[in-house]
Design a protein around this motif. Structure first.
Motif, PDB file in Angstrom:
ATOM      1  N   PRO A  87      -7.093  -7.284   4.551  1.00  0.00           N
ATOM      2  CA  PRO A  87      -7.813  -8.557   4.699  1.00  0.00           C
ATOM      3  C   PRO A  87      -8.025  -9.227   3.350  1.00  0.00           C
ATOM      4  CG  PRO A  87      -9.321  -6.692   4.906  1.00  0.00           C
ATOM      5  CD  PRO A  87      -7.944  -6.120   4.850  1.00  0.00           C
TER       6      PRO A  87
ATOM      7  N   SER B 256       4.708  -1.776   3.684  1.00  0.00           N
ATOM      8  CA  SER B 256       4.610  -3.232   3.828  1.00  0.00           C
ATOM      9  C   SER B 256       3.467  -3.619   4.754  1.00  0.00           C
ATOM     10  CB  SER B 256       5.927  -3.799   4.351  1.00  0.00           C
ATOM     11  OG  SER B 256       6.975  -3.541   3.441  1.00  0.00           O
ATOM     12  N   LYS B 257       3.331  -2.894   5.872  1.00  0.00           N
ATOM     13  CA  LYS B 257       2.247  -3.202   6.807  1.00  0.00           C
ATOM     14  C   LYS B 257       0.886  -2.959   6.155  1.00  0.00           C
ATOM     15  CE  LYS B 257       2.430  -2.005  11.123  1.00  0.00           C
ATOM     16  NZ  LYS B 257       2.611  -1.183  12.355  1.00  0.00           N
ATOM     17  N   THR B 258       0.790  -1.895   5.377  1.00  0.00           N
ATOM     18  CA  THR B 258      -0.474  -1.599   4.696  1.00  0.00           C
ATOM     19  C   THR B 258      -0.867  -2.734   3.760  1.00  0.00           C
ATOM     20  OG1 THR B 258      -0.082   0.784   4.793  1.00  0.00           O
ATOM     21  CG2 THR B 258      -1.629  -0.003   3.125  1.00  0.00           C
TER      22      THR B 258
ATOM     23  N   MET C 255       0.494  -5.971   3.613  1.00  0.00           N
ATOM     24  CA  MET C 255       0.424  -7.305   4.205  1.00  0.00           C
ATOM     25  C   MET C 255      -0.763  -7.461   5.160  1.00  0.00           C
ATOM     26  SD  MET C 255       2.946  -8.508   2.591  1.00  0.00           S
ATOM     27  CE  MET C 255       3.204 -10.134   3.284  1.00  0.00           C
ATOM     28  N   ASN C 256      -1.266  -6.339   5.711  1.00  0.00           N
ATOM     29  CA  ASN C 256      -2.362  -6.422   6.680  1.00  0.00           C
ATOM     30  C   ASN C 256      -3.744  -6.297   6.041  1.00  0.00           C
ATOM     31  OD1 ASN C 256      -0.698  -6.788   8.882  1.00  0.00           O
ATOM     32  ND2 ASN C 256      -0.568  -4.603   9.366  1.00  0.00           N
TER      33      ASN C 256
END
Length: 472
Positions: free
Chosen positions: A101, A94-96, A98-99
């Motif tokens: 750019p 999820s972090k990959t 959602m983060n």
């Protein structure tokens, strides 16, 4: 002598039947209109009518009053695929995603934020501006739970429109629905407990379960009417479930709407188990929707969570919880978590809701999303059907509310790869892998049509997405 081809209406019937068998059309799905299919296949309306009559006679489809035809519900239940309880491990993925750019030129089909290009939103922020200018006249203080009294009174009216009769004393204002669900889980579970969710399930709720050290057991859900009750019964017989999270109205991610009778059966099957009802899309029905589970609950065990994030603006972070028998416990946690709420936002939104503009706004956005859904569905289906190897091998859900839909592709396709390929072409989507602790939905995508415009730019984006899918 050449082999004689079947009559054209039989060929059409066989095509529809093949799509049903491959689940491109699922039980309850509305079939293309006679006119639409006639145009798509370049055949006469009489041919399409005969094909539909043939399918109706065999029980494959059913005539719906003034609504054309829908796929029949099979009488024999399909044996469900049962998953074992497991800890969630989605934070890294999820972090990959959602983060990563993105810039303003990216065409967004992946976001679950609402369309904010409406007059009411401008009025709302004007109200927030006015209230900000008053703040220096007011002594600094904490706004303690349950929250701003004026806002609470307005939320009582909002809930009444949603089918829930409540009072100021039964409401707690939270920092969005996410905090409401988090506090509810903390009140009714302990680390290591098993929580039941539908599959696929909103990734934000799965991340909450991960952060709280809870195990999850997934029950398969149809994109038409939700959780498989036969599988639910088997899971409850096999494991000790401490809580259930469900999103039964215009579900995130599939858009399904659980009908009233199924809601009653669901409540009967789960008697005694606390249920967290996530209803953030409940106010976005195009026509009507069943009563929330909270309104049907006779045991005071349904914890109702909602927010203004999907109907106004996700930046507001104003949610609420109606917690029934668990209210005291949740209020204590809310007090220690927050020690107060953002006074400015609460007072301004309370004033805005009291003007009546919110109700008018709901009518406008419901009509807007219904129109956008139709255009989006037609355009994407048209683009996918340009590729013969995709025709009849995908299913695009057609929700009755909200602004999300679920695209199920052939199982060999990898949604995460599609996500990266699409982003390189300036198209944002969300892979199905984010919505499960298992790998069952890797070939699926969640798409949003909230801000869709039927312009060359957006049409080109859908054509590009279809091309990427076809290449895989």
């Amino acid at each position: 002598m050449s082999k004689q081809q079947p009559a054209k209406y039989l060929q059409v019937a066989a095509l529809i039947e093949e799509r049903i068998e491959k689940r491109s059309y699922q039980a309850g799905d509305k079939l293309p209109s006679i006119r639409e299919l006639s145009t798509t296949l370049s055949l006469s309306k009489n041919t399409i009518i005969r094909a539909y009559q043939q399918l109706e006679g065999s029980g494959k489809i059913t005539a719906a009053s003034r609504s054309g035809f829908v796929v029949s519900t099979p009488h024999a239940p399909v044996k469900p695929r049962l998953n074992t309880p497991k800890y969630v491990d989605l934070m890294g993925l999820s972090k990959t995603i959602m983060n990563l750019p993105t810039d303003k030129n990216v065409v967004s089909f992946g976001s679950a934020h609402p369309d904010t290009e409406f007059p009411a939103i401008r009025s709302l922020y004007a109200e927030i501006g006015r209230h900000s200018r008053y703040q220096h006249h007011i002594p600094s203080h904490y706004q303690l739970p349950p929250g701003n009294e004026h806002l609470l009174k307005q939320l009582v009216a909002v809930n009444r429109e949603l089918g829930i009769t409540t009072s100021v004393d039964e409401l707690l204002i939270t920092n969005g629905a996410q905090q409401a669900i988090s506090l509810s889980l903390q009140a009714i579970t302990r680390p290591g407990d098993i929580v039941l969710v539908e599959s696929p399930s909103y990734f934000g709720n799965l991340l909450l379960l991960e952060s709280l050290g809870l195990k999850v057991v997934e029950v398969p859900a149809s994109s038409h009417d939700g959780m498989d009750l036969h599988a639910l019964q088997q899971v409850l017989t096999r494991w000790q479930v401490k809580a259930i999270i469900t999103n039964p109205s215009f579900n995130n991610p599939t858009g399904y709407l659980m009908p009233t009778q199924k809601r009653l059966e669901f409540l009967a099957l789960t008697t005694g188990i606390p249920i967290i009802e996530d209803d953030v899309f409940g106010g976005l029905a195009y026509q009507s929707r069943p009563l929330p589970l909270r309104a049907l609950d006779s045991e005071n065990r349904v914890i109702y969570c909602n927010s203004l994030s999907k109907t106004l603006d996700s930046r507001l972070r104003i949610g609420w919880v109606i917690a029934g028998k668990y209210q005291d416990t949740i209020e204590k946690r809310l007090m220690t978590d927050n020690m107060g709420s953002p006074n400015l936002m609460h007072s301004a939104v309370g004033e805005f809701l009291s003007t009546g503009k919110y109700r008018q706004h709901l009518g406008k956005i419901r009509r807007s999303y219904a129109k956008k859904q139709k255009l989006f569905h037609q355009r994407l289906s048209h683009e996918l059907d340009q590729y013969s190897h995709l025709q009849g091998h995908y299913h695009l859900s057609l929700p009755q509310g909200g602004f999300l839909c679920w695209l199920t592709l052939p199982e060999g396709i990898d949604g995460l790869t599609l996500f990266h390929q699409a982003l390189e072409k300036g198209i944002s989507i969300l892979p199905g892998e984010m919505f499960s602790t298992h790998q069952h939905h890797r070939h699926c995508l969640r798409l949003s049509f909230a801000t869709y415009e039927d312009t060359p730019k957006w049409q080109a984006a859908l054509a590009g997405l279809a091309s990427i899918i076809a290449e895989q």
